[in-house]
Design an enzyme around this catalytic site. Structure first.
Site, mmCIF file in Angstrom:
data_model
loop_
_atom_site.group_PDB
_atom_site.id
_atom_site.type_symbol
_atom_site.label_atom_id
_atom_site.label_comp_id
_atom_site.label_asym_id
_atom_site.label_seq_id
_atom_site.Cartn_x
_atom_site.Cartn_y
_atom_site.Cartn_z
ATOM 1 N N THR A 240 3.266 -2.384 3.668
ATOM 2 C CA THR A 240 1.863 -2.469 4.058
ATOM 3 C C THR A 240 1.661 -3.687 4.958
ATOM 4 O O THR A 240 2.347 -4.708 4.810
ATOM 5 C CB THR A 240 0.934 -2.573 2.836
ATOM 6 O OG1 THR A 240 1.351 -3.689 2.016
ATOM 7 C CG2 THR A 240 0.963 -1.316 2.017
ATOM 8 N N ASP B 213 0.811 5.025 -10.558
ATOM 9 C CA ASP B 213 1.422 3.698 -10.453
ATOM 10 C C ASP B 213 0.383 2.628 -10.755
ATOM 11 O O ASP B 213 0.184 1.687 -9.984
ATOM 12 C CB ASP B 213 2.022 3.490 -9.060
ATOM 13 C CG ASP B 213 2.984 2.297 -9.024
ATOM 14 O OD1 ASP B 213 3.432 1.868 -10.108
ATOM 15 O OD2 ASP B 213 3.281 1.795 -7.930
ATOM 16 N N LYS C 112 -0.549 1.327 5.873
ATOM 17 C CA LYS C 112 0.559 1.636 4.978
ATOM 18 C C LYS C 112 1.572 2.476 5.743
ATOM 19 O O LYS C 112 1.224 3.491 6.342
ATOM 20 C CB LYS C 112 0.084 2.372 3.735
ATOM 21 C CG LYS C 112 1.221 2.715 2.772
ATOM 22 C CD LYS C 112 0.722 3.371 1.504
ATOM 23 C CE LYS C 112 -0.029 2.388 0.640
ATOM 24 N NZ LYS C 112 0.854 1.336 0.094
ATOM 25 N N PHE D 131 9.301 2.101 -1.528
ATOM 26 C CA PHE D 131 8.973 3.331 -0.822
ATOM 27 C C PHE D 131 8.133 3.108 0.434
ATOM 28 O O PHE D 131 8.004 4.012 1.250
ATOM 29 C CB PHE D 131 8.205 4.283 -1.749
ATOM 30 C CG PHE D 131 8.932 4.587 -3.032
ATOM 31 C CD1 PHE D 131 9.997 5.470 -3.055
ATOM 32 C CD2 PHE D 131 8.557 3.981 -4.217
ATOM 33 C CE1 PHE D 131 10.666 5.759 -4.232
ATOM 34 C CE2 PHE D 131 9.219 4.262 -5.400
ATOM 35 C CZ PHE D 131 10.283 5.143 -5.402
ATOM 36 N N LEU E 274 1.875 -7.327 4.590
ATOM 37 C CA LEU E 274 1.119 -7.647 3.384
ATOM 38 C C LEU E 274 1.949 -7.450 2.128
ATOM 39 O O LEU E 274 1.810 -8.170 1.146
ATOM 40 C CB LEU E 274 -0.140 -6.766 3.332
ATOM 41 C CG LEU E 274 -1.204 -7.068 2.285
ATOM 42 C CD1 LEU E 274 -1.780 -8.468 2.483
ATOM 43 C CD2 LEU E 274 -2.324 -6.032 2.377
ATOM 44 N N GLY E 275 2.828 -6.467 2.163
ATOM 45 C CA GLY E 275 3.646 -6.204 0.992
ATOM 46 C C GLY E 275 4.761 -5.232 1.325
ATOM 47 O O GLY E 275 4.729 -4.531 2.334
#
Length: 811
Positions: free
Chosen positions: A27, A143, A43, A24, A19-20
């Site tokens: 996901t 964030d 994650k 760091f 997903l991404g």
């Protein structure tokens, strides 16, 4: 590692697609095979790249803490629920609710699009209300960006995702001095305030407020924050300007002022809380007014990155200092004089010049500690009191406040020390800063009662903690100073701390060590140097069989604790018990020995299941252990984890969870803690569980103690705090009795058959031969529903069937 479609994690989550991916973590979307058709988000956070085992264990501790925070936050309608957390193949994993929708960065805040003031206010208010719930849990997002704000497809509400603290886990490293710290700043350039570029900075609400202000400005201007100019003199962002090709923004002065204050360069000049921003938004006149265009011409549009690039060099030393006189923070890289060079005390020992409980430090606390180390005690007192107002649950701060007061007003005082476990053991056991804080709270409350007695009615310290409800009582006109030492539940550290403390002639007694393991390792050091060691936690009978003249304890021995657990199982008709314990722990082994002797004396049978009984093993399998118990027929279970020296507590909790409510389980007071309640919340029922407890607010001997504790700390305290409070009250009483207090005088006073002190747990007096407490308290508690508590559950003495019967208000 990079997971591929079809891979299965934890035997349950089948990966659909990535997903991404960030710097760091990665996901993925996944199917939960135990719930067909349920799509979730996985994650993946890598272990920190360090060979130092303490780094990984610090990461584990932080991962568990953040997972617990996410689990609490998941109750909010606009924050994804946390379904699971686990480790696999050198990665941490979080499994969360999948939110169908688009992030604001993809459509609504795409470059060039400009929102109206009303639209921006609505967005701001919606996110602020989410942040208010987050900050109330003492959690900072760190964030906040348009990519982490999703417009949910089903109801068009904003959902907040991807908390920055989780990403920090993979950045832990060990410095050249052995300190565990984060190697990189967490956040996104443009949305991250300048102070956040310092990896040592402690997250604060004003970090998120800055980021949210930037997002609102982006909505109004249609410009990404990295494209906005900054004043090279002040480093303030300039966003309300006009140029020949850019007309002035249609923004009211009131809203412009709110946004400007949200994004001020210096955090002291920003809003300090979300509620302040909401209050100013509410004050904006709802009647539409003609906005005044700002016609400021900005000539230097190319300076956007200048201040951001200088932030670490120019700002970080600056923001850590009070305006006058300027002094560097102890936590800032490049300070002129490290604290270690300004004090003679070793690492792990402090009376105010060092930060020991590093997980809870605020900027004001760090600056106060710096002033204390520089002997600027009045300034230290001011800053530490500010920190106390920001975090009233921090006992280290309160102890340092007391010590700073004594120095600032030049008072005479007596000195005692306390040894608590703060850090991890090298073998991988989990650090529990909460354990150390629980112990420190009891002592800090007793110390504050003493030092309040030094303040005159018209004293300038009217804001001193405890004023108005704690009973002030100085010790013969003198105050009480406390030195904190950290033994980390590591025997070599414990020995080092003991050797240092006995060499300090002003220390008249020591409270500690907490665990039996550390006490057995150090008791002879104190005894040989004629310094009283009064333990509020060590219960092993090993110290009864070989008593030391200078050792005493306020906690009951294991024979007393065993008696309560045996009586409970006999009462419910149990005739057979299987034990799970740490055979290498003086406490755990002693309690098992005493329990076995007493249970069998009453006709019961005990057994130890081969290959499964050792709770301290890292590969302990709770599910397999429960299955082995079931093979023995109707059998109760006794779990005896050590005092958080190994993984035994975690394994005992896993046993409780795996057992459900099938077999009766009893255990010692090491399980009387929030994590047990958190496990119980996951079970359908928890009626067959009994935990030793030596004090409870509903049965407190000193009825004022739990009331005052709740006022002082902003919440209840537990058995460990009560026993440490009693240890402090005992030493205070001994100091009062002696005309000229001395080390040997402390021993003679405590050993006197006529000595008595009153505390939260009862009358405290000692057997002069063993140092054991006479007539110690013993109780067994169980878990009952209470909606007002954190997990909807609470401990009460087992004689009370419900929380209401115990006098607790839960509605």
């Amino acid at each position: 590692m990079c997971l591929n479609p079809g891979d299965i994690l934890a035997g349950r989550y089948r990966i659909i697609a990535q997903l991404g991916r960030g710097g760091f973590a990665r996901t993925y979307t996944a199917n939960d095979l135990s719930r067909p058709g349920n799509v979730c988000v996985v994650k993946e956070i890598p272990f920190p790249p360090s060979n130092d085992p303490r780094v990984l264990e610090m990461a584990r501790r932080r991962f568990e803490r953040e997972a617990s925070a996410l689990r609490r936050l998941g109750n909010h309608a606009c924050i994804p629920s946390l379904f699971a957390c686990f480790e696999e193949n050198n990665y941490f994993y979080l499994v969360q609710e999948y939110v169908q929708g688009a992030p604001l960065s993809q459509e609504e805040l795409a470059a060039g699009k400009q929102w109206t003031e009303q639209q921006a206010i609505a967005l701001l208010r919606e996110i602020l209300e989410i942040l208010q719930s987050v900050h109330q849990e003492n959690i900072i997002h760190r964030d906040l960006t348009p990519s982490n704000l999703i417009r949910r497809q089903t109801d068009r509400r904003i959902v907040l995702i991807d908390f920055g603290a989780v990403k920090e886990i993979s950045t832990f490293t060990a410095s050249s001095t052995g300190e565990i710290l984060t190697s990189q700043a967490i956040g996104t350039s443009g949305y991250m305030p300048a102070e956040q570029y310092n990896p040592r900075s402690v997250p604060q609400p004003y970090n998120d407020i800055y980021a949210l202000g930037i997002i609102a400005i982006q909505a109004l201007t249609g410009q990404r924050p990295t494209n906005l100019p900054q004043d090279p003199q002040t480093c303030e962002i300039v966003w309300d300007y006009s140029t020949p090709d850019r007309p002035a923004l249609q923004v009211s002065d009131r809203f412009k002022n709110i946004l400007t204050r949200m994004v001020r360069f210096h955090f002291q000049e920003r809003y300090q809380s979300v509620s302040e921003v909401l209050q100013d938004l509410d004050a904006i006149d709802e009647q539409p007014k003609s906005p005044k265009p700002v016609r400021f011409r900005w000539p230097l549009l190319g300076v956007a990155g200048i201040c951001a690039g200088l932030a670490i060099v120019l700002l970080i030393p600056r923001i850590s200092q009070p305006p006058s006189p300027p002094k560097p923070s102890p936590e800032i890289v490049g300070e002129k004089t490290p604290i270690s060079e300004r004090t003679a005390s070793p690492d792990g020992v402090s009376s105010g010049e060092k930060l020991l409980v590093q997980t809870s430090a605020l900027w004001s606390k760090q600056r106060g500690i710096n002033e204390f180390a520089d002997k600027n005690y009045s300034e230290a007192l001011k800053l530490l009191k500010q920190s106390w107002r920001e975090d009233r649950r921090d006992p280290e701060t309160l102890i340092y406040i007391n010590n700073a007061l004594l120095k600032a007003i030049k008072a005479d005082y007596y000195t005692i020390a306390i040894v608590v476990p703060i850090r991890r053991k090298d073998d991988g056991s989990i650090l529990n800063a909460n354990l150390a804080e629980e112990l420190l709270r009891g002592l800090a409350q007793a110390q504050t009662e003493v030092n309040l007695g030094l303040l005159a009615a018209n004293d300038s310290n009217k804001d001193f903690p405890g004023q108005g409800f704690l009973e002030p009582k100085a010790i013969k006109g003198k105050g009480l100073k406390v030195i904190i030492a950290d033994d980390g539940n590591i025997k070599s550290y414990a020995v080092q701390r003991a050797n240092y403390l006995v060499a300090q002639p002003d220390i008249l007694a020591v409270i500690g060590h907490y665990t039996s393991d550390m006490t057995v390792a150090t008791v002879d050091i104190y005894n040989q140097n004629k310094l009283v060691a009064l333990s509020s936690g060590s219960t092993t009978e090993e110290l009864t069989r070989k008593p030391r003249k200078f050792f005493f304890r306020t906690a009951p021995t294991t024979s007393i604790e065993a008696e309560g657990l045996v009586n409970q199982l006999i009462k419910v008709g149990e005739k057979k018990v299987a034990v799970f314990y740490n055979p290498n722990s003086p406490f755990s082994a002693s309690l098992w020995e005493e329990f076995k002797k007493q249970f069998e004396a009453q006709g019961g049978a005990t057994l130890r299941i081969s290959n499964y009984y050792d709770l301290s093993k890292n590969d302990f399998n709770a599910e397999a252990a429960i299955k082995e118990v079931e093979k023995t027929g109707k059998t109760a279970i006794l779990v005896i984890p050590d005092g958080q020296v190994t993984m035994a507590v975690e394994n005992a909790l896993a046993m409780i969870k795996a057992n459900g409510d099938r077999n009766w389980i009893v255990g010692p007071w090491t399980l009387y803690e929030p994590r047990t309640l958190e496990v119980a919340k996951q079970l359908k029922s928890i009626e067959k569980l009994g935990i030793s407890v030596f004090w409870h607010p509903t049965i407190s001997f000193d009825q004022k103690f739990p009331v005052n504790a709740e006022k002082l700390w902003g919440g209840p305290v537990n058995t460990r705090s009560a026993l440490t409070y009693d240890a402090a009250k005992t030493l205070i009483k001994a100091l009062e009795i002696q005309p000229e207090p001395s080390r040997e005088g402390m021993q003679k006073t405590l050993a006197d058959p006529n000595f008595k002190a009153e505390g939260a747990t009862g009358i405290i007096e000692f057997d002069s031969k063993t140092g054991n407490r006479k007539n110690p308290p013993k109780r067994v508690a169980h878990i009952v529903p209470c909606s007002r508590e954190q997990f909807g559950l609470t401990f009460v003495p087992i004689e009370f069937p419900t929380a209401a019967a115990a006098g607790l208000k839960c509605d």
